[in-house]
Write an enzyme that holds these catalytic residues in place. Structure first.
Site, PDB file in Angstrom:
ATOM      1  N   ASP A  26      12.470  10.529 -16.964  1.00  0.00           N
ATOM      2  CA  ASP A  26      12.562  11.245 -18.235  1.00  0.00           C
ATOM      3  C   ASP A  26      12.874  10.335 -19.417  1.00  0.00           C
ATOM      4  OD1 ASP A  26      15.161  10.885 -17.256  1.00  0.00           O
ATOM      5  OD2 ASP A  26      15.915  12.710 -18.179  1.00  0.00           O
ATOM      6  N   GLU A  49       9.506   2.037  -7.585  1.00  0.00           N
ATOM      7  CA  GLU A  49       9.654   0.952  -8.563  1.00  0.00           C
ATOM      8  C   GLU A  49       9.606  -0.431  -7.928  1.00  0.00           C
ATOM      9  OE1 GLU A  49      11.602   4.638 -10.255  1.00  0.00           O
ATOM     10  OE2 GLU A  49      11.694   3.567  -8.327  1.00  0.00           O
ATOM     11  N   HIS A 112      22.918  11.479 -16.898  1.00  0.00           N
ATOM     12  CA  HIS A 112      22.435  11.113 -15.567  1.00  0.00           C
ATOM     13  C   HIS A 112      21.845   9.684 -15.552  1.00  0.00           C
ATOM     14  CE1 HIS A 112      19.008  12.847 -17.721  1.00  0.00           C
ATOM     15  NE2 HIS A 112      18.205  12.147 -16.930  1.00  0.00           N
ATOM     16  N   HIS A 113      21.761   9.122 -14.379  1.00  0.00           N
ATOM     17  CA  HIS A 113      21.302   7.751 -14.130  1.00  0.00           C
ATOM     18  C   HIS A 113      22.280   6.705 -14.660  1.00  0.00           C
ATOM     19  CE1 HIS A 113      17.812   9.651 -12.667  1.00  0.00           C
ATOM     20  NE2 HIS A 113      16.985   9.480 -13.679  1.00  0.00           N
ATOM     21  N   GLY A 401      10.601 -14.741  -0.214  1.00  0.00           N
ATOM     22  CA  GLY A 401      10.411 -14.252   1.147  1.00  0.00           C
ATOM     23  C   GLY A 401      10.821 -12.816   1.392  1.00  0.00           C
ATOM     24  N   ASP A 428       2.935  -5.804  11.042  1.00  0.00           N
ATOM     25  CA  ASP A 428       3.282  -4.388  11.113  1.00  0.00           C
ATOM     26  C   ASP A 428       4.662  -4.102  10.545  1.00  0.00           C
ATOM     27  OD1 ASP A 428       4.431  -5.829  13.180  1.00  0.00           O
ATOM     28  OD2 ASP A 428       3.928  -4.408  14.767  1.00  0.00           O
ATOM     29  N   ASN A 455       1.948  -6.686  16.244  1.00  0.00           N
ATOM     30  CA  ASN A 455       2.560  -7.354  17.398  1.00  0.00           C
ATOM     31  C   ASN A 455       3.923  -6.752  17.726  1.00  0.00           C
ATOM     32  OD1 ASN A 455       3.853  -8.354  15.157  1.00  0.00           O
ATOM     33  ND2 ASN A 455       3.168 -10.469  15.434  1.00  0.00           N
ATOM     34  N   GLY A 457       6.692  -5.444  16.065  1.00  0.00           N
ATOM     35  CA  GLY A 457       8.034  -5.777  15.592  1.00  0.00           C
ATOM     36  C   GLY A 457       8.115  -6.997  14.717  1.00  0.00           C
ATOM     37  N   GLU A 461      11.714 -12.984  13.182  1.00  0.00           N
ATOM     38  CA  GLU A 461      13.102 -12.848  13.604  1.00  0.00           C
ATOM     39  C   GLU A 461      13.257 -13.039  15.103  1.00  0.00           C
ATOM     40  OE1 GLU A 461      11.623 -11.079  11.332  1.00  0.00           O
ATOM     41  OE2 GLU A 461      12.899 -11.370   9.581  1.00  0.00           O
TER      42      GLU A 461
END
Length: 546
Positions: A26, A49, A112-113, A401, A428, A455, A457, A461
């Site tokens: 708004d 955003e 608000h916000h 990254g 993925d 693959n 996952g 990591e």
């Protein structure tokens, strides 16, 4: 009546921006009316955003500049991660935040916000650390502040922030009288050029290393002219890939520290003079700072810092400096150039699709002019050593990254450069963060080729730590059919599910041929399979984190 909003939009258009991204709220709705009323600008609404910031980043990388709009507080904070990535990697993005009226802010009303404390400056202050300039527009300062902030974006190639209260946007203004001229500081490069000339003259095995700042300032042509004139060998960091034509015989390959293949690794590490141009030796670009040369071998020229064999000085204006390299007092390099090593076509054993067979096939698939984005996962490390063709442009985010970045970024870049075929490689896990913009791509009728590497996952990591841990698992989606969930039809999208080398080859041929539909290719890969570069780098990162 001509307004401040008109003035701002005229300036954006003057600087080559045709599309503006964002999410309505708004506090910015009346400003959005100004955008949608124009025939020379297009509003591209985003799902959130953060994605708008990512999309604006991709647009700026190929267009040179971009803009997106959020609402105050909740909107701008959702976007702040994307803006930080643009700051880290020198991408000039303009964030315009629609905020409450000046009267509301001055009265410290609990609207608000906000945080409910009457202070409207919290979020603006948060942007000080991740933007090159911040402006809180008022009726009195709006025009001069808009020009100042836009000039900073142009000269520093970093994001800037405009806080635009509702009433200020609607206030009367005068049209621009003069074009917005990029402000630049006058610099004398004579001493620096003399130093570089002297060391090149004495050098037996010099080498140039190109980095991402050259792409930010769009200095590919001056770089090419410099290399050709003096016959110098050149490599690039992964953070800087596509700054130089990889089909040119002067290009030796991508240098990434200790993980670099021989003989390129030894050629760089043993060079008696290294000239770094617009490059940062980050951990992800140099395999955990494992480069084999020292500061005593190099001169590094960057926008933030100049380093002369370890002595640090303030940075320079790269777009002014690079063309002056043509004036060096140097006859040129007369030594041998190493041939670039191309990815060998892997043997198709039992037609099994692996990371190796995938990336060797992709090198043959690419053609001049393609714009390729590779997500910061197996995709980026797979693409690092894939040789690009002439006039290609590469989008990655190895310094910041932030996973999921490239999906919106490639859509933004496609909108900026619709004549080029855009190709995205994304895992993925990363896709699940920003997949909402698939609906935007379908709505805007753009036709990139998107490879979804399934693959199961978070492979990066898993390689670093916790291979079997549940925090590296993700829900399994029906990726092949996702486009139809987001509004695609058989007339607008072609989908493929690739399990074998033969499947891949058929999909590559079909996707390249079909230019009127978005091409969506799900690639099934083994969970434990990863590019060799990633496996090596993961061990380095694991040690670095211990």
């Amino acid at each position: 009546m001509y307004t401040v909003a008109d003035y701002l939009l005229d300036r954006l258009k003057e600087l080559g921006i045709d599309d503006i991204f964002g999410v309505p709220g708004d506090y910015n709705l009346k400003f959005l009316d100004q955008i949608t009323a124009r025939k020379d600008l297009k509003w591209i609404g985003n799902a959130n955003e953060l994605n708008a910031a990512y999309m604006a980043d991709g647009y700026a990388r190929t267009n040179g500049l971009s803009a997106f709009v959020t609402t105050f507080g909740v909107g701008e904070l959702s976007a702040i991660n994307g803006l930080a990535g643009s700051y880290a990697e020198n991408v000039p993005v303009i964030e315009i935040v629609g905020s409450p009226t000046t009267k509301v802010q001055e009265a410290k009303k609990l609207v608000h916000h906000t945080l409910g404390d009457g202070d409207f400056m919290h979020f603006e202050k948060m942007h000080d650390e991740i933007t090159a300039a911040v402006a809180h527009l008022t009726i009195e300062n709006a025009l001069t502040e808009i020009d100042r902030v836009l000039q900073v974006a142009l000269t520093q190639k970093r994001p800037v922030y405009l806080n635009l209260p509702i009433d200020v946007a609607e206030s009367e203004a005068t049209k621009p009288v003069h074009a917005l001229i990029k402000a630049s500081r006058e610099e004398d490069f004579s001493d620096l050029l003399k130093t570089i000339s002297e060391h090149l003259q004495r050098s037996v095995s010099p080498i140039v290393i190109a980095g991402h700042e050259l792409l930010s300032w769009q200095l590919e042509q001056p770089l090419a002219a410099f290399i050709q004139k003096f016959n110098l060998p050149i490599t690039s960091l992964p953070l800087g890939k596509s700054a130089f034509n990889e089909e040119d015989p002067h290009y030796l390959g991508t240098y990434s520290g200790s993980t670099t293949a021989e003989p390129l690794k030894n050629r760089v590490d043993s060079a008696d003079f290294i000239l770094l141009l617009g490059a940062k030796l980050t951990d992800s670009a140099t395999s955990g700072f494992s480069f084999g040369f020292s500061e005593q071998q190099m001169i590094s020229i960057g926008c933030d810092e100049v380093s002369l064999f370890g002595t640090k000085e303030k940075g320079i204006q790269l777009d002014q400096f690079l063309p002056t390299l043509m004036n060096l007092s140097y006859e040129g390099y007369s030594g041998e150039l190493l041939p670039m090593i191309h990815a060998a076509r892997e043997e198709e054993i039992n037609d099994t699709l692996t990371q190796k067979t995938l990336w060797s096939s992709i090198e043959s698939f690419l053609i001049p002019g393609d714009i390729v984005a590779a997500e910061q996962g197996t995709s980026f490390f797979g693409m690092t050593n894939v040789a690009l063709k002439k006039d290609m442009f590469f989008i990655g985010q190895p310094l910041w990254g932030s996973i999921g970045y490239t999906f919106p970024a490639v859509i933004g870049s496609q909108l900026a450069k619709p004549a080029n075929r855009h190709i995205l490689f994304i895992g993925d896990g990363s896709l699940q963060l920003t997949v909402q913009e698939l609906g935007t791509a379908i709505r805007e009728k753009i036709t990139p080729i998107i490879f979804v590497l399934n693959n199961n996952g978070y492979t990066v990591e898993r390689e670093i730590h916790g291979e079997q841990e549940p925090y590296n698992d993700i829900p399994m989606w029906d990726y092949q059919h996702l486009p139809f969930v987001f509004g695609g039809t058989n007339d607008s999208v072609a989908t493929y599910k690739v399990r074998t080398v033969n499947d891949l080859n058929e999909a590559l041929i079909a996707a390249r041929k079909e230019t009127e539909k978005l091409q969506w290719i799900e690639v099934i890969l083994d969970q434990k399979d990863a590019p060799e570069l990633l496996k090596k780098l993961a061990k380095i990162f694991a040690k670095q984190n211990s």
